[in-house]
Design a protein around this motif. Structure first.
Motif, PDB file in Angstrom:
ATOM      1  N   UNK A  56      -4.686 -19.925   4.621  1.00 53.00           N
ATOM      2  CA  UNK A  56      -3.355 -20.448   4.314  1.00 53.00           C
ATOM      3  C   UNK A  56      -2.165 -19.584   4.292  1.00 53.00           C
ATOM      4  N   UNK A  57      -2.587 -18.320   3.879  1.00 56.04           N
ATOM      5  CA  UNK A  57      -1.423 -17.194   3.999  1.00 56.04           C
ATOM      6  C   UNK A  57      -1.110 -17.039   5.367  1.00 56.04           C
ATOM      7  N   UNK A  58      -2.006 -16.830   6.430  1.00 55.26           N
ATOM      8  CA  UNK A  58      -1.492 -16.580   7.746  1.00 55.26           C
ATOM      9  C   UNK A  58      -0.633 -17.714   8.306  1.00 55.26           C
ATOM     10  N   UNK A  59      -1.026 -18.932   7.877  1.00 54.84           N
ATOM     11  CA  UNK A  59      -0.240 -20.080   8.383  1.00 54.84           C
ATOM     12  C   UNK A  59       1.028 -19.929   7.936  1.00 54.84           C
ATOM     13  N   UNK A  60       0.989 -19.586   6.645  1.00 53.39           N
ATOM     14  CA  UNK A  60       2.375 -19.608   5.832  1.00 53.39           C
ATOM     15  C   UNK A  60       3.497 -18.372   5.765  1.00 53.39           C
TER      16      UNK A  60
ATOM     17  N   UNK B 203      -7.573 -18.602  -7.555  1.00 50.98           N
ATOM     18  CA  UNK B 203      -8.984 -18.554  -7.648  1.00 50.98           C
ATOM     19  C   UNK B 203      -9.525 -19.252  -6.484  1.00 50.98           C
ATOM     20  N   UNK B 204      -9.086 -19.060  -5.313  1.00 54.46           N
ATOM     21  CA  UNK B 204      -9.497 -19.771  -4.082  1.00 54.46           C
ATOM     22  C   UNK B 204     -10.682 -18.771  -3.596  1.00 54.46           C
ATOM     23  N   UNK B 205     -11.161 -19.499  -2.795  1.00 58.26           N
ATOM     24  CA  UNK B 205     -12.272 -18.819  -2.080  1.00 58.26           C
ATOM     25  C   UNK B 205     -11.254 -17.711  -0.863  1.00 58.26           C
ATOM     26  N   UNK B 206     -11.686 -16.554  -0.786  1.00 57.91           N
ATOM     27  CA  UNK B 206     -10.607 -15.737   0.030  1.00 57.91           C
ATOM     28  C   UNK B 206     -10.614 -16.259   1.578  1.00 57.91           C
ATOM     29  N   UNK B 207     -11.594 -16.932   2.030  1.00 57.72           N
ATOM     30  CA  UNK B 207     -11.234 -17.241   3.410  1.00 57.72           C
ATOM     31  C   UNK B 207     -10.246 -18.357   3.452  1.00 57.72           C
ATOM     32  N   UNK B 208     -10.466 -19.199   2.583  1.00 56.57           N
ATOM     33  CA  UNK B 208      -9.314 -20.570   2.534  1.00 56.57           C
ATOM     34  C   UNK B 208      -8.109 -19.682   2.262  1.00 56.57           C
ATOM     35  N   UNK B 209      -7.804 -18.806   1.109  1.00 57.10           N
ATOM     36  CA  UNK B 209      -6.577 -18.126   1.060  1.00 57.10           C
ATOM     37  C   UNK B 209      -5.873 -17.548   2.024  1.00 57.10           C
TER      38      UNK B 209
ATOM     39  N   UNK C 171       0.473  -9.341   6.154  1.00 59.11           N
ATOM     40  CA  UNK C 171       0.300  -9.549   4.894  1.00 59.11           C
ATOM     41  C   UNK C 171      -0.571  -8.211   4.380  1.00 59.11           C
ATOM     42  N   UNK C 172       0.113  -7.704   3.233  1.00 65.04           N
ATOM     43  CA  UNK C 172      -0.440  -6.589   2.866  1.00 65.04           C
ATOM     44  C   UNK C 172      -1.723  -6.872   1.831  1.00 65.04           C
ATOM     45  N   UNK C 173      -2.915  -6.462   2.150  1.00 67.45           N
ATOM     46  CA  UNK C 173      -4.220  -6.396   1.301  1.00 67.45           C
ATOM     47  C   UNK C 173      -3.895  -4.961   0.424  1.00 67.45           C
ATOM     48  N   UNK C 174      -3.195  -5.112  -0.643  1.00 68.40           N
ATOM     49  CA  UNK C 174      -2.811  -4.078  -1.461  1.00 68.40           C
ATOM     50  C   UNK C 174      -4.221  -3.338  -2.395  1.00 68.40           C
ATOM     51  N   UNK C 175      -4.934  -4.250  -2.818  1.00 66.22           N
ATOM     52  CA  UNK C 175      -6.237  -3.635  -3.528  1.00 66.22           C
ATOM     53  C   UNK C 175      -6.430  -4.519  -4.733  1.00 66.22           C
ATOM     54  N   UNK C 176      -7.221  -3.889  -5.524  1.00 67.44           N
ATOM     55  CA  UNK C 176      -7.969  -2.737  -5.672  1.00 67.44           C
ATOM     56  C   UNK C 176      -9.161  -3.069  -4.964  1.00 67.44           C
ATOM     57  N   UNK C 177     -10.312  -2.051  -5.489  1.00 69.97           N
ATOM     58  CA  UNK C 177     -11.277  -1.834  -4.658  1.00 69.97           C
ATOM     59  C   UNK C 177     -12.317  -3.067  -4.440  1.00 69.97           C
TER      60      UNK C 177
END
Length: 188
Positions: A102-106, A93-99, A111-117
């Protein structure tokens, strides 16, 4: 991977711009031919992390066996009390910028942004999508869940078009701004 991983929107949509029927079903994708498997498998091997919204997660659970084994999956949801039914799945439930940071560093791969809309449009509004790979399937649904609804603008650089089994896959990257000898992502 030598550089920072990219967040890649990789999806299919109907010719009239829908990613699912109004009830969320994607059964119209079942007859897409053999070409999809070839490009999908190549793409799938290039990622190690998946981001999706809770509605997409719930829809995928109806397919039976979890198809994203071995990939770290992050499900965006306000219902953080949910317990994932599968390994390698985390509800966030993070702010998407923070997530995203984090994921780009990890992540060691893209990274696949699968969806949905809703998830795609939230990332688009924050300019967090580095690459767009959209397969246009030759079907007109007439109604459904549109891919882009946020009204956000994003300038893109065309990179590639691939055709297979009547499907056209378009590849774009976030436009980079060139200043003198420096190239930067257009994040603002």
């Amino acid at each position: 991977m030598g550089s920072e991983p990219n967040v890649i929107l990789y999806t299919a949509m109907s010719l009239d711009g829908y990613i699912a029927k109004e009830d969320g079903s994607v059964d119209w994708l079942e007859d897409t031919g053999e070409g999809v498997e070839g490009t999908y498998l190549k793409f799938y091997s290039s990622i190690d992390t998946i981001i999706m919204g809770r509605k997409t997660y719930d829809q995928i659970l109806t397919f039976g066996e979890w198809v994203y084994k071995g990939k770290d999956t992050y499900v965006l949801t306000s219902d953080i009390l949910r317990v994932p039914e599968k390994p390698n799945i985390e509800f966030r439930n993070d702010e998407i910028e923070d997530l995203t940071t984090e994921l780009k560093q990890k992540s060691k791969s893209n990274i696949w942004l699968l969806g949905g809309a809703e998830t795609v449009n939230a990332f688009l509004e924050k300019k967090l999508i580095d690459e767009y790979r959209i397969a246009i399937v030759p079907v007109i649904l007439g109604t459904g869940i549109p891919l882009f609804t946020s009204g956000a603008e994003e300038n893109l650089d065309f990179k590639q078009v691939t055709e297979y089994d009547g499907i056209v896959e378009l590849k774009y990257e976030k436009k980079k701004i060139k200043i003198a000898n420096f190239e930067i992502n257009n994040n603002k």
